[in-house]
Write a protein that holds these residues in place. Structure first.
Motif, PDB file in Angstrom:
ATOM      1  N   GLU A 132       0.784  -1.121   0.118  1.00 30.98           N
ATOM      2  CA  GLU A 132       0.097   0.173  -0.116  1.00 30.98           C
ATOM      3  C   GLU A 132       0.933   1.264  -0.045  1.00 30.98           C
ATOM      4  O   GLU A 132       2.077   1.149   0.430  1.00 30.98           O
ATOM      5  CB  GLU A 132      -0.895  -0.015   1.338  1.00 30.98           C
ATOM      6  N   SER A 133       0.255   2.421  -0.525  1.00 29.18           N
ATOM      7  CA  SER A 133       1.037   3.732  -0.414  1.00 29.18           C
ATOM      8  C   SER A 133       0.262   4.355   1.014  1.00 29.18           C
ATOM      9  O   SER A 133      -0.947   4.551   0.802  1.00 29.18           O
ATOM     10  CB  SER A 133       0.932   4.500  -1.616  1.00 29.18           C
ATOM     11  N   LEU A 134       1.086   4.859   1.890  1.00 34.39           N
ATOM     12  CA  LEU A 134       0.479   5.692   2.900  1.00 34.39           C
ATOM     13  C   LEU A 134       0.812   7.253   2.803  1.00 34.39           C
ATOM     14  O   LEU A 134       1.818   7.480   2.247  1.00 34.39           O
ATOM     15  CB  LEU A 134       1.086   5.070   4.018  1.00 34.39           C
ATOM     16  N   GLY A 135      -0.243   7.744   3.014  1.00 34.24           N
ATOM     17  CA  GLY A 135       0.006   9.242   3.029  1.00 34.24           C
ATOM     18  C   GLY A 135      -0.499   9.796   1.748  1.00 34.24           C
ATOM     19  O   GLY A 135      -0.247  10.098   0.747  1.00 34.24           O
TER      20      GLY A 135
END
Length: 120
Positions: free
Chosen positions: A117-120
């Motif tokens: 996942e990509s956070l932010g």
């Protein structure tokens, strides 16, 4: 994905981590197997303690492990392995009188259980 980990023994002196990371990433990302350069995560681990064999002779090691999602052909894996090995051969320190062992391993990750996942 992919994840590249370089482990090396502490007796290799000034290990060129930053320069080697750039060279490794450029080489691996040039492979058609890597679709997005931002997917490749490279890290270095300098071991604290190590032992190679039993002889009392100067020895050192550099070991690369490339983990990627399963499904690559043996030919693709061999190409990736050689890309990594070529950079390590060129850039790994070679202290006088020390045998440096180099190895590269390609490991398949299980697709169904992998989470990214990509956070932010």
């Amino acid at each position: 994905m992919p994840h590249l980990t370089i482990e090396y023994s502490p007796n290799l002196g000034d290990f060129p981590e930053a320069d080697m990371a750039l060279a490794l990433n450029a080489s691996v990302c040039a492979s058609p197997e890597v679709k997005d350069e931002s997917d490749l995560k490279t890290r270095f681990v300098r071991t604290r303690h190590f032992q190679i064999g039993t002889a009392d002779t100067p020895r050192a090691f550099v070991h690369a492990q490339l983990r990627l999602l399963a499904g690559r052909s043996p030919k693709a894996k061999q190409d990736l392995s050689e890309r990594i090995a070529a950079v390590l051969r060129r850039m790994a320190p070679r202290p006088d009188g020390t045998l440096v062992q180099l190895s590269v391993e390609i490991v398949d990750m299980d697709r169904p259980s992998y989470v990214k996942e990509s956070l932010g």
